[in-house]
Design an enzyme around this catalytic site. Structure first.
Site, PDB file in Angstrom:
ATOM      1  N   TYR A 196       0.750  -1.092   0.020  1.00 17.39           N
ATOM      2  CA  TYR A 196       0.151   0.028   0.028  1.00 17.39           C
ATOM      3  C   TYR A 196       0.822   1.324   0.033  1.00 17.39           C
ATOM      4  CZ  TYR A 196      -3.625   3.332   1.874  1.00 17.39           C
ATOM      5  OH  TYR A 196      -4.363   4.357   2.242  1.00 17.39           O
TER       6      TYR A 196
ATOM      7  N   LYS B  17     -11.788   0.750   6.537  1.00 20.17           N
ATOM      8  CA  LYS B  17     -12.349  -0.005   5.348  1.00 20.17           C
ATOM      9  C   LYS B  17     -13.383  -0.760   5.751  1.00 20.17           C
ATOM     10  CE  LYS B  17      -8.844   2.446   3.709  1.00 20.17           C
ATOM     11  NZ  LYS B  17      -7.469   2.023   3.519  1.00 20.17           N
TER      12      LYS B  17
ATOM     13  N   ASP C 277      -0.662  -7.223   6.087  1.00 24.91           N
ATOM     14  CA  ASP C 277      -1.553  -6.331   6.176  1.00 24.91           C
ATOM     15  C   ASP C 277      -2.809  -6.761   5.784  1.00 24.91           C
ATOM     16  OD1 ASP C 277      -3.415  -4.227   5.255  1.00 24.91           O
ATOM     17  OD2 ASP C 277      -1.732  -2.704   4.960  1.00 24.91           O
TER      18      ASP C 277
HETATM   19  C1  LIG Z   1      -6.221   2.176   3.823  1.00 22.53           C
HETATM   20  C2  LIG Z   1      -5.122   1.156   4.090  1.00 22.53           C
HETATM   21  C3  LIG Z   1      -4.097   1.541   4.935  1.00 22.53           C
HETATM   22  C4  LIG Z   1      -3.888   2.860   5.784  1.00 22.53           C
HETATM   23  O1  LIG Z   1      -5.145   2.926   6.828  1.00 22.53           O
HETATM   24  P1  LIG Z   1      -5.522   4.320   7.243  1.00 22.53           P
HETATM   25  O2  LIG Z   1      -6.755   4.058   7.869  1.00 22.53           O
HETATM   26  O3  LIG Z   1      -6.088   5.044   5.754  1.00 22.53           O
HETATM   27  O4  LIG Z   1      -4.824   4.969   7.835  1.00 22.53           O
HETATM   28  C5  LIG Z   1      -3.083   0.525   5.089  1.00 22.53           C
HETATM   29  N1  LIG Z   1      -3.230  -0.550   4.393  1.00 22.53           N
HETATM   30  C6  LIG Z   1      -4.037  -0.905   3.499  1.00 22.53           C
HETATM   31  C7  LIG Z   1      -4.062  -2.046   2.480  1.00 22.53           C
HETATM   32  C8  LIG Z   1      -5.049   0.234   3.349  1.00 22.53           C
HETATM   33  O5  LIG Z   1      -6.215  -0.097   2.219  1.00 22.53           O
END
Ligand SMILES: *Cc1c(COP(=O)(O)O)cnc(C)c1O
Length: 389
Positions: A106, A203, A178
């Site tokens: 990311y 998300k 992640d």
């Molecule tokens: C959005 C996202 C992040 C970061 O998250 P935030 O809540 O925007 O700080 C990290 N990893 C992935 C895969 C993401 O989609």
């Protein structure tokens, strides 16, 4: 006021666990939803061990408890965002330590490593973890930590998490996954051998695009202690209100995902058959390069679909803009459908060569498929693709 643990039995299914999350404050008040605890500070010596909200709050604990039930792990620490969660992990490293990263991480994770932690002496190497011969680099580079993401953004590369983890575990190297795109509903990295499973709760877990949050899950109490330490010492804590919102959102996560995944699979098939589409990437389509691995480690293909259109940059941009139900926006995972044009949005500042290396073509689009009626999304997409004629 007692914290009632409703989840003594691990047997209930994912919907039940998401709804009857671990702790509430129901015993005295009969409340069905937990209250919000905006208190910055707590009376010294209270039986729950709260002292100051930067280092813990009942709303953090309620969310941590439901996340541990959903992820089926012992420990969770919540943070203000996904990036805060990543910061907490990297802050445990020191000068000279090397992190071996999947090359398609990311973008904000890459920026954090390269533009912030590099200045503090944390080093990185980037490799393609879908290429098994690259596992040998673990022996030659001797990293302090391995950083994976699966599926990746926006190419939806799928890495063989259990294979990489077993190689790393034999060498006692911690592996971070992640898990934001898959969510604990579809993939549980800790069961596949990862040391830490992190996600942006902004998300799918919250699912309503109205709060930011992050979480790190682990089975190892020593890691839990380090993450709690980072939360308070770096000021990475979330707000009680955001935790409350995410606690509310998570109740419908498996239900939302069920609809989103069904919509995504149908739209992926529809796009695959469209004349104006060069290719579609979706983990549960047989055309996906790591389809077999996806079937092995994921319980569904997720709700992100990436496609390359037969169109130049301005045509692709105009097509995205012409959609009615897909808002052109960054982020993903909410109930509303979104479309992202990486070339002009998330990756607009990336130089041409890197774009080519990452596969960020001008005709590339990434759909975050929501919970709308499939027929409406399907008609909307077909109508917009007509503009490419
Ligand atoms: C959005 C996202 C992040 C970061 O998250 P935030 O809540 O925007 O700080 C990290 N990893 C992935 C895969 C993401 O989609």
């Amino acid at each position: 006021m007692a914290l009632v643990n409703k989840n003594r039995d691990a047997a209930p299914g994912i919907n039940t666990r998401s709804i009857h999350h671990g702790e509430s404050f129901s015993s005295e008040t009969g409340t069905v939803m937990p209250p919000i605890f905006p208190s910055a500070t707590f009376a010294h010596g209270n039986e729950y061990g709260f002292d100051y909200t930067r280092s813990g709050n009942p709303n953090f604990r309620i969310l941590e408890s439901v996340l541990s039930s959903v992820e089926r792990c012992k420990h969770v620490t919540v943070f203000a965002s996904g990036v805060s969660a990543i910061t907490s992990i990297v802050s445990t490293l020191g000068k000279g330590d090397l992190v071996l990263c999947e090359e398609n991480l990311y973008g904000c994770t890459v920026r954090l490593f390269e533009e912030v932690f590099r200045r503090f002496g944390v080093k990185t190497e980037w490799i393609d973890f879908t290429d098994n011969s690259n596992l040998e680099k673990i022996d030659s580079l001797r990293p302090k930590m391995i950083w994976l993401e699966s599926p990746t953004n926006p190419m939806l590369k799928v890495l063989d998490i259990s294979e990489i983890c077993s190689f790393a575990n034999e060498r006692a190297i911690p592996v971070v996954v992640d898990n934001t795109f898959a969510t604990p509903v579809l993939q549980r990295p800790l069961e596949l051998g990862a040391t830490l499973s992190l996600c942006s709760t902004t998300k799918y877990i919250n699912g309503h695009s109205d709060a930011l949050g992050g979480a790190v899950c682990t089975e190892d109490v020593r890691w839990k202690e380090q993450l709690d330490f980072a939360q308070k010492s770096l000021g990475l804590q979330p707000s009680p209100f955001d935790c409350w919102l995410i606690t509310r959102g998570i109740k419908t996560m498996p239900l939302r995902l069920e609809r989103q995944i069904a919509n995504a699979l149908a739209l992926a098939k529809q796009l695959s058959n469209h004349m104006k589409v060069e290719w579609v990437r979706y983990p549960f389509l047989a055309s996906h390069p790591q389809h077999e691995i996806a079937l092995k480690q994921m319980q569904g293909g997720g709700a992100i679909v990436t496609a390359k259109l037969k169109a130049d940059q301005s045509q692709t941009y105009a097509m995205c803009k012409s959609l009615s139900y897909f808002t052109m926006a960054e982020s993903l995972g909410g109930v509303e459908s979104l479309i992202c044009h990486p070339a002009t949005m998330t990756h607009s500042s990336v130089d041409r060569d890197t774009k080519i290396k990452l596969g960020i073509d001008d005709g590339l689009v990434r759909l975050s498929v929501g919970c709308e009626d499939l027929e409406d999304l399907s008609i909307d997409l077909n109508r917009a693709l007509e503009t490419l004629r």
